[in-house]
Design an enzyme around this catalytic site. Structure first.
Site, PDB file in Angstrom:
ATOM      1  CB  ALA A  38      33.463  26.362  62.442  1.00 28.60           C
ATOM      2  NE  ARG A  43      42.228  51.620  55.274  1.00 32.12           N
ATOM      3  CZ  ARG A  43      41.718  50.854  54.318  1.00 32.12           C
ATOM      4  NH1 ARG A  43      41.190  51.399  53.253  1.00 32.12           N
ATOM      5  NH2 ARG A  43      41.732  49.544  54.418  1.00 32.12           N
ATOM      6  CE  LYS A  67      45.788  38.715  44.061  1.00 29.05           C
ATOM      7  NZ  LYS A  67      44.467  39.115  43.724  1.00 29.05           N
ATOM      8  CD  GLU A  71      40.127  26.806  47.031  1.00 33.46           C
ATOM      9  OE1 GLU A  71      40.445  25.704  47.488  1.00 33.46           O
ATOM     10  OE2 GLU A  71      40.199  27.075  45.822  1.00 33.46           O
ATOM     11  CB  ILE A 109      36.551  29.360  41.291  1.00 35.33           C
ATOM     12  CG1 ILE A 109      35.967  30.447  40.413  1.00 35.33           C
ATOM     13  CG2 ILE A 109      36.399  27.998  40.645  1.00 35.33           C
ATOM     14  CD1 ILE A 109      36.694  30.595  39.076  1.00 35.33           C
ATOM     15  N   GLY A 167      35.706  47.220  42.197  1.00 34.55           N
ATOM     16  CA  GLY A 167      36.522  46.533  43.218  1.00 34.55           C
ATOM     17  C   GLY A 167      37.187  45.268  42.719  1.00 34.55           C
ATOM     18  CD  GLU A 189      45.408  42.448  42.659  1.00 28.35           C
ATOM     19  OE1 GLU A 189      46.099  42.470  43.676  1.00 28.35           O
ATOM     20  OE2 GLU A 189      44.350  41.792  42.590  1.00 28.35           O
ATOM     21  CE  LYS A 238      44.414  35.892  40.895  1.00 31.39           C
ATOM     22  NZ  LYS A 238      43.459  36.788  40.227  1.00 31.39           N
TER      23      LYS A 238
END
Ligand code: HSE
Length: 410
Positions: free
Chosen positions: A31, A44, A100, A124, A131, A182, A185, A200
């Site tokens: 960066a 939480r 998304k 992205e 990917i 995981g 959704e 997507k």
């Protein structure tokens, strides 16, 4: 030093925090400055985490903090994510999201807002998890007119189909395992119902074809009706069933759909299994290009988010070019106009009579049989037909009961 905040410490958000902390040196080197994770918004508390002091439940502490220049949104869902992202862009902060649903519904508006404020809005990770696909599509393939994009865009369903095919696992067992890992959704009906893949393909189509393609304009079928019998018949045809999101350039716009399709074994995407996603882009100059990788999961997705954060950190006062315009009436054409060869399976008392009748109505058909197939069924592959042509021919069959129809990807 550039201060950052994360909205949502779920699977992806916690992965972003983990990468920013554990790979701080590498991230800073790329960066060109140190990135300081300053605040994390979550309802939480996480008292056992070494960075427990960063948590807040008050969004105002983030949006009003002038030191925070980049906000990462990993909450998911449309609200309050949309309201928060909009407020951050209005407050002069660049935003990175993996959401998304947000980009598919509001991408054009948020991109325009970012542009008006000379900020960046990057996403992205919203397609294909880890990917790299949006940057390559936007930049590396920029010299092409994109003719088609087709992809296995949902890791959960690809994982489930693979488990059903290879391990004979039931639909429910495969879904439970995907949730445990995981991949799924929060509401897995978005995965199995095809809506996640729909969002997507909308993002990919909007970027490739320049106008916003909305999820409600895309015909969407999921995998809830795919059975092991379908899998067997697909194999007997020399193919494999995958949930495909597809966008095809037409003369005046695009046609778009999501549905389970039979891919021939030699298709670029046929061997993309488990949680992997695969995306094929067909450009008029480059031909077919495929992108394959982990389409879901904590660290693969977080790696794409952090790459966007690095990009924004390097371009704090310059704009990236990623952009598309608002939706336009008529731009997304009806999917029913695209012709597909079909695998049709019927119940019948006399397979020989049924085969004769099918040949009369459909013309040249190829019959398909499976070892140990159920009695009283006949299956055929038709020539390519539009949805209207198929309906007309099915009506001519009179009382033959259609058990199942599947498209061949062509
Ligand atoms: N539920 C999504 C999938 C997560 O399975 O692909 C990544 O977008």
């Amino acid at each position: 030093m550039i201060a950052i905040a994360i909205l949502g410490h779920g699977v992806v958000g916690s992965g972003v925090a983990e990468i920013l902390r554990h790979n701080a040196e590498g991230v800073a080197a790329k960066a060109g400055d140190t990135l300081q994770l300053k605040r994390i918004l979550d309802l939480r508390a996480f008292p056992d985490l070494p960075y427990a002091d960063l948590f807040t439940t008050d969004f105002q502490e983030i949006v009003q903090d002038e030191e925070i220049r980049i906000v990462v949104e990993t909450m998911g869902g449309l609200h309050p994510a949309y309201d928060f992202v909009k407020a951050c862009l209005e407050a002069g902060k660049s935003v990175v999201t993996s959401n998304k649903e947000l980009v598919a519904a509001k991408g054009d508006e948020l991109l325009a807002l970012a542009r008006a404020n000379n900020l960046n809005f990057l996403f992205e990770a919203s397609v294909g998890g880890g990917i790299p696909i949006l940057r390559p599509l936007d930049q590396c393939l920029a010299a092409n007119n994109v003719l088609e994009i087709a992809g296995i865009l949902n890791g959960t369903t690809n994982f489930m189909l693979t488990k059903m095919i290879r391990d004979n696992m039931s639909f429910e067992e495969a879904l439970a395992l995907a949730q445990k890992l995981g991949y799924a959704e929060r509401d897995p009906s978005a995965d199995v119902g095809g809506h996640d893949a729909c969002r997507k393909i909308c993002i990919l189509a909007s970027l490739a074809f320049g106008k916003h393609v909305l999820p409600e304009q895309v015909h969407t079928e999921g995998i809830t009706e795919v059975t092991l019998e379908d899998v067997q018949y697909a194999a007997a045809c020399g193919g494999v069933i995958k949930l495909i999101g597809r966008a095809i350039r037409t003369e005046h716009g695009v046609t778009c759909m999501v549905a389970p399709m039979i891919l021939p074994q030699d298709n670029l995407l046929a061997g993309v299994d488990d949680v992997f996603n695969g995306i094929m882009v067909r450009g008029d100059s480059v031909g077919d290009v495929a992108f394959v990788g982990r389409g879901a999961g904590k660290l693969p997705t977080a790696s794409a988010v952090v790459a966007d954060v690095i990009d924004e950190a390097k371009h704090l006062s310059a704009r990236k070019y990623l952009f598309w315009g608002p939706a336009e009436a008529g731009f997304v054409e009806n999917y029913r106009g695209t012709a597909y060869a079909m695998l049709l399976r019927f119940a019948c008392a006399s397979p020989a009579e049924a085969a004769t009748r099918l040949a009369q109505v459909f013309g040249e058909v190829r019959s398909v049989t499976v070892a140990n197939g159920a009695e009283g069924q006949v299956a055929v592959i038709t020539p390519a037909l539009t949805a209207d042509e198929l309906d007309t021919k099915l009506a001519q069959l009179g009382d033959m009961t259609l058990l199942r129809s599947l498209r061949f990807y062509n």
